[in-house]
Design a protein around this motif. Structure first.
Motif, PDB file in Angstrom:
ATOM      1  N   LYS A  96     153.236  63.926  69.622  1.00  0.00           N
ATOM      2  CA  LYS A  96     153.010  64.829  70.750  1.00  0.00           C
ATOM      3  C   LYS A  96     151.519  65.089  70.913  1.00  0.00           C
ATOM      4  CE  LYS A  96     157.383  67.364  70.946  1.00  0.00           C
ATOM      5  NZ  LYS A  96     158.015  68.705  70.952  1.00  0.00           N
ATOM      6  N   THR A  97     151.031  64.915  72.125  1.00  0.00           N
ATOM      7  CA  THR A  97     149.647  65.230  72.449  1.00  0.00           C
ATOM      8  C   THR A  97     149.636  65.937  73.800  1.00  0.00           C
ATOM      9  OG1 THR A  97     149.076  63.267  73.755  1.00  0.00           O
ATOM     10  CG2 THR A  97     148.983  63.031  71.349  1.00  0.00           C
ATOM     11  N   PRO A 131     151.862  58.595  73.725  1.00  0.00           N
ATOM     12  CA  PRO A 131     150.636  58.800  74.511  1.00  0.00           C
ATOM     13  C   PRO A 131     149.989  57.485  74.934  1.00  0.00           C
ATOM     14  CG  PRO A 131     150.145  59.086  72.190  1.00  0.00           C
ATOM     15  CD  PRO A 131     151.627  58.823  72.274  1.00  0.00           C
ATOM     16  N   PRO A 183     142.478  67.292  79.209  1.00  0.00           N
ATOM     17  CA  PRO A 183     142.704  66.161  78.306  1.00  0.00           C
ATOM     18  C   PRO A 183     142.265  64.846  78.932  1.00  0.00           C
ATOM     19  CG  PRO A 183     144.776  66.896  79.272  1.00  0.00           C
ATOM     20  CD  PRO A 183     143.744  67.897  79.686  1.00  0.00           C
ATOM     21  N   LEU A 207     142.330  58.788  69.266  1.00  0.00           N
ATOM     22  CA  LEU A 207     142.685  60.159  68.914  1.00  0.00           C
ATOM     23  C   LEU A 207     141.595  60.794  68.055  1.00  0.00           C
ATOM     24  CD1 LEU A 207     146.473  59.667  68.049  1.00  0.00           C
ATOM     25  CD2 LEU A 207     145.534  60.679  70.138  1.00  0.00           C
ATOM     26  N   ALA A 242     143.471  62.125  73.927  1.00  0.00           N
ATOM     27  CA  ALA A 242     144.852  62.553  73.691  1.00  0.00           C
ATOM     28  C   ALA A 242     145.829  61.414  73.927  1.00  0.00           C
ATOM     29  CB  ALA A 242     145.197  63.729  74.595  1.00  0.00           C
TER      30      ALA A 242
END
Length: 342
Positions: A2-3, A14, A171, A188, A193
């Protein structure tokens, strides 16, 4: 994983498939979305808003997952009917739009009124900040390595991404040089993200392009791209071929006097010849340096699953191993990771 990007677009992984001319059709977008990423239909590959509406509907028949549309804003003297394209996007229920080219500022009210999340492609921190100011929800930060237009600053992602992280509040994803789990972990760690992949997704089973194109990407190395149109300040990174060599000869001959008319035959109408007919020497087509990291032609699901598996192994085994001083960071593990063996 999860981002901020998975949360923004409602996706599992992502990973975003960038818009690509004569590549981003429903087949590829649906395959990427079904695999947990965000697939993107290339809006202007569809010659009319009506055709884009049909392509969106066709993609809906192939996936129930989120997917988006790329809309590239061209100079005003050749501008397509953007309000009509946006209407097709809104009526098609699209909730994610990747914008590129010139600023989307004039069209942001219509996109935001429809509840659409906008991610704008930028090649510099200053353009990323402008995108943030005009209301974009995210930015795709394109380093100098990227295929297509890398801008004129020539800043690679090892510098550009952390600079973006220092300045942006929204982001962003890393674009340019993205191919595997190593790319994702690096992105990352530098503040992104997620990541956007263009060239890598061309070499997949579902990409609706000629097999010659996919084979060319597997055969290419990181040394096989060229920069064209620098004198026009419209720099584009393309894959080397016979017509690109000719284009570069013309550029050398013309120097500062070069005009777009001088290289018309090498850049106009090339994409259908390359992508659909497989005429690999037809002219200049966008390709990233990441071609050097493309060694096979998997399905989109195989590719995305492999990326996420590699990323987890790098984070849990190699990186944690460095902190813990365990055997997980031994050279043989590193070698396995580097060759995609995990």
């Amino acid at each position: 994983m999860k981002t901020a990007i998975t949360e923004l677009f409602g996706i599992e992984h992502p990973i975003i498939q960038g818009g690509m001319h004569f590549v981003g059709f429903a087949e590829l977008a649906a395959a990427v979305s079904n695999a947990g990423g965000l697939g993107i239909i290339t809006g202007l590959t569809q010659k009319t808003p009506e055709l884009l509406a049909k392509e969106i509907a066709r993609c809906r028949d192939m996936t129930d997952k989120p997917f988006g549309v790329n809309l590239t804003f061209l100079p005003t003297f050749s501008a397509p009917p953007y309000p009509e394209y946006i209407a097709a996007i809104v009526e098609g229920g699209i909730k994610a739009v990747e914008t590129a080219g010139r600023s989307p500022e004039a069209y942001m009210p219509a996109l935001k009124a429809a509840g659409i999340k906008v991610i704008h492609k930028c090649t510099s921190v200053r353009h990323s900040l402008k995108a943030e100011r005009i209301g974009c929800d995210a930015v795709s930060v394109d380093g100098f390595e990227c295929g297509g237009h890398p801008g004129e600053d020539d800043i690679p992602n090892m510098i550009l991404l952390p600079r973006a992280a220092e300045e942006l509040k929204i982001p962003f994803v890393a674009s340019g040089g993205m191919a595997d789990g190593r790319s994702l972990v690096a992105a990352l760690s530098l503040g992104a993200a997620g990541m956007n992949m263009g060239t890598r997704f061309i070499a997949t089973k579902e990409a609706p392009v000629h097999q010659n194109v996919k084979n060319a990407l597997v055969a290419a190395t990181e040394l096989d791209t060229r920069l064209i149109m620098r004198a026009l300040r419209n720099t584009e990174r393309v894959l080397k071929n016979a017509n690109v060599d000719r284009l570069l000869e013309i550029e050398r001959e013309k120097g500062a006097k070069l005009t777009i008319d001088d290289i018309h035959d090498q850049v106009a109408g090339v994409y259908p010849k390359i992508m659909l007919d497989g005429q690999m020497d037809a002219g200049a087509w966008s390709c990233g340096m990441v071609a050097g990291l493309i060694h096979d032609i998997p399905s989109c699901k195989e590719l995305i699953d492999r990326i996420m598996g590699e990323a987890e192994a790098i984070i849990r085994s190699r990186l944690m191993g460095f902190l813990d001083g365990t055997d997980a960071a031994r050279p043989d593990t590193v070698k396995l990771l580097n060759h995609g063996g995990i």
